[in-house]
Design a protein around this motif. Structure first.
Motif, mmCIF file in Angstrom:
data_model
loop_
_atom_site.group_PDB
_atom_site.id
_atom_site.type_symbol
_atom_site.label_atom_id
_atom_site.label_comp_id
_atom_site.label_asym_id
_atom_site.label_seq_id
_atom_site.Cartn_x
_atom_site.Cartn_y
_atom_site.Cartn_z
ATOM 1 N N SER A 79 0.861 -1.197 0.000
ATOM 2 C CA SER A 79 0.000 0.000 0.000
ATOM 3 C C SER A 79 0.891 1.239 0.000
ATOM 4 N N ARG A 80 0.251 2.406 -0.146
ATOM 5 C CA ARG A 80 1.035 3.650 -0.081
ATOM 6 C C ARG A 80 1.765 3.740 1.257
ATOM 7 N N ALA A 81 1.068 3.366 2.334
ATOM 8 C CA ALA A 81 1.674 3.484 3.669
ATOM 9 C C ALA A 81 2.904 2.588 3.782
ATOM 10 N N THR A 82 2.811 1.355 3.307
ATOM 11 C CA THR A 82 3.980 0.456 3.438
ATOM 12 C C THR A 82 5.120 0.941 2.539
ATOM 13 N N MET A 83 4.761 1.497 1.374
ATOM 14 C CA MET A 83 5.809 1.996 0.489
ATOM 15 C C MET A 83 6.543 3.156 1.161
ATOM 16 N N LEU A 84 5.782 4.106 1.713
ATOM 17 C CA LEU A 84 6.419 5.268 2.348
ATOM 18 C C LEU A 84 7.258 4.841 3.551
ATOM 19 N N ARG A 85 6.776 3.824 4.287
ATOM 20 C CA ARG A 85 7.585 3.343 5.430
ATOM 21 C C ARG A 85 8.896 2.745 4.938
ATOM 22 N N SER A 86 8.841 2.043 3.804
ATOM 23 C CA SER A 86 10.082 1.489 3.241
ATOM 24 C C SER A 86 11.039 2.610 2.849
ATOM 25 N N TYR A 87 10.471 3.686 2.271
ATOM 26 C CA TYR A 87 11.327 4.797 1.832
ATOM 27 C C TYR A 87 12.013 5.450 3.056
ATOM 28 N N ILE A 88 11.239 5.598 4.127
ATOM 29 C CA ILE A 88 11.797 6.229 5.338
ATOM 30 C C ILE A 88 12.972 5.384 5.847
ATOM 31 N N GLN A 129 7.978 10.912 6.003
ATOM 32 C CA GLN A 129 7.185 10.727 7.229
ATOM 33 C C GLN A 129 6.002 11.698 7.224
ATOM 34 N N ARG A 130 6.277 12.940 6.824
ATOM 35 C CA ARG A 130 5.231 13.954 6.791
ATOM 36 C C ARG A 130 4.135 13.567 5.796
ATOM 37 N N LYS A 131 4.549 13.055 4.646
ATOM 38 C CA LYS A 131 3.572 12.622 3.634
ATOM 39 C C LYS A 131 2.732 11.474 4.180
#
Ligand SMILES: [Fe+2]
Ligand SMILES: [Fe+2]
Length: 290
Positions: A79-88, A129-131
């Motif tokens: 999901s978008r959330a898991t992708m962004l967590r991976s990026y962080i 994180q902000r996104k």
């Protein structure tokens, strides 16, 4: 630090930056440049491009051969959330990584570049994180990409153009870094590399808008040791691309999509410009008065 060890270290770093560029660019295209998340991803991509460029300039200046194979970018695509967590996670790891490298190097410019890549990585982690915090529950659980409407055959053709433009662009980056001391040729070629990024975007955005993930797999990079040969190869590539694009513009499926037609029109004209410039540079180079 020994020169070869330094080159190897920088060539591993360039692969990580390259991987980040591709991941954020593809995700940004999938979201769409006109969405807040898409715009933010593409903005971070530009900073990753600088990171890659600074490393490439240093490698070329040291007489090294830049590595154009991107490293793997591990991420959870659920999901978008898991992708962004991976990026962080990815960006947070790079901060101590680059800071450790700073301590191994004496050259002040290289130290500054590595330190900057360290702190900009931590800024990227904060931005992601902000996104993530701003996503609605639906957005967080969802994924970018809509229903596909372009026929498979056309998508495959566009994907082939992405691969080809991407390879031409990397080839130009290599030429501009490796031959940076060759009067102002490095600059001129970099200018064309930037335009190739734009062309690449024309094709990749059309694929991504259709809900399909464009692929970035580099083709063979030519390792000419003379600028004249590099210019000749560049001219052949851009002429071949232009001929393909003139044919593609006449494709009945392409004609149904006005955005694609506009992108093809601009690409073909810019390729003609690039070809004429390269031809002149090659001639002047042969005469020795660029
Ligand atoms: Fe970076
Ligand atoms: Fe980053």
């Amino acid at each position: 630090m020994e020169k070869q060890a330094l080159l190897d270290m920088l060539n591993r770093d360039i692969a990580d930056e390259h991987a980040a560029i591709i991941r954020y660019l593809v995700h940004g295209y999938m979201e769409g440049e006109d969405t807040p998340l898409g715009a933010s991803l593409i903005s971070i991509t530009r900073e990753e491009m600088w990171h890659m460029h600074w490393l490439g300039l240093i490698i070329g200046k040291l007489g090294g051969e830049p590595n154009f194979t991107p490293a793997p970018y591990p991420y959870d695509p659920t999901s978008r959330a898991t992708m962004l967590r991976s990026y962080i996670k990815y960006e947070e790891k790079l901060t101590p990584h680059y800071n450790e490298e700073v301590n191994k190097v004496d050259d002040l410019h290289i130290r500054r570049v590595l330190r900057r890549e360290a702190w900009e990585s931590s800024i990227h982690a904060r931005k992601f994180q902000r996104k993530l915090d701003k996503l609605s529950p639906e957005e967080a659980a969802g994924l970018p990409g809509e229903e596909s409407e372009l026929p498979k055959e056309l998508l495959d053709k566009l994907q082939a153009e992405v691969t080809s433009k991407y390879t031409e662009m990397l080839q130009h980056l290599r030429t501009s870094w490796v031959f940076q001391q060759d009067e102002n040729m490095g600059w001129k070629i970099m200018d064309q590399a930037m335009e190739k990024m734009k062309h690449l975007a024309h094709f990749a955005e059309d694929i991504a808008e259709d809900g399909i993930r464009p692929e970035f797999k580099p083709g063979q990079i030519d390792k000419s040791i003379a600028i004249g040969l590099a210019l000749k190869k560049a001219l052949e590539d851009v002429q071949a691309a232009r001929e393909r694009h003139i044919k593609l513009r006449e494709d009945s499926e392409v004609k149904k999509h006005s955005g694609l037609v506009i992108n093809m029109d601009i690409t073909i004209q810019q390729e003609e410009y690039q070809g004429a410039e390269l031809e002149d540079w090659g001639k002047n180079k042969a005469k020795g008065d660029v």
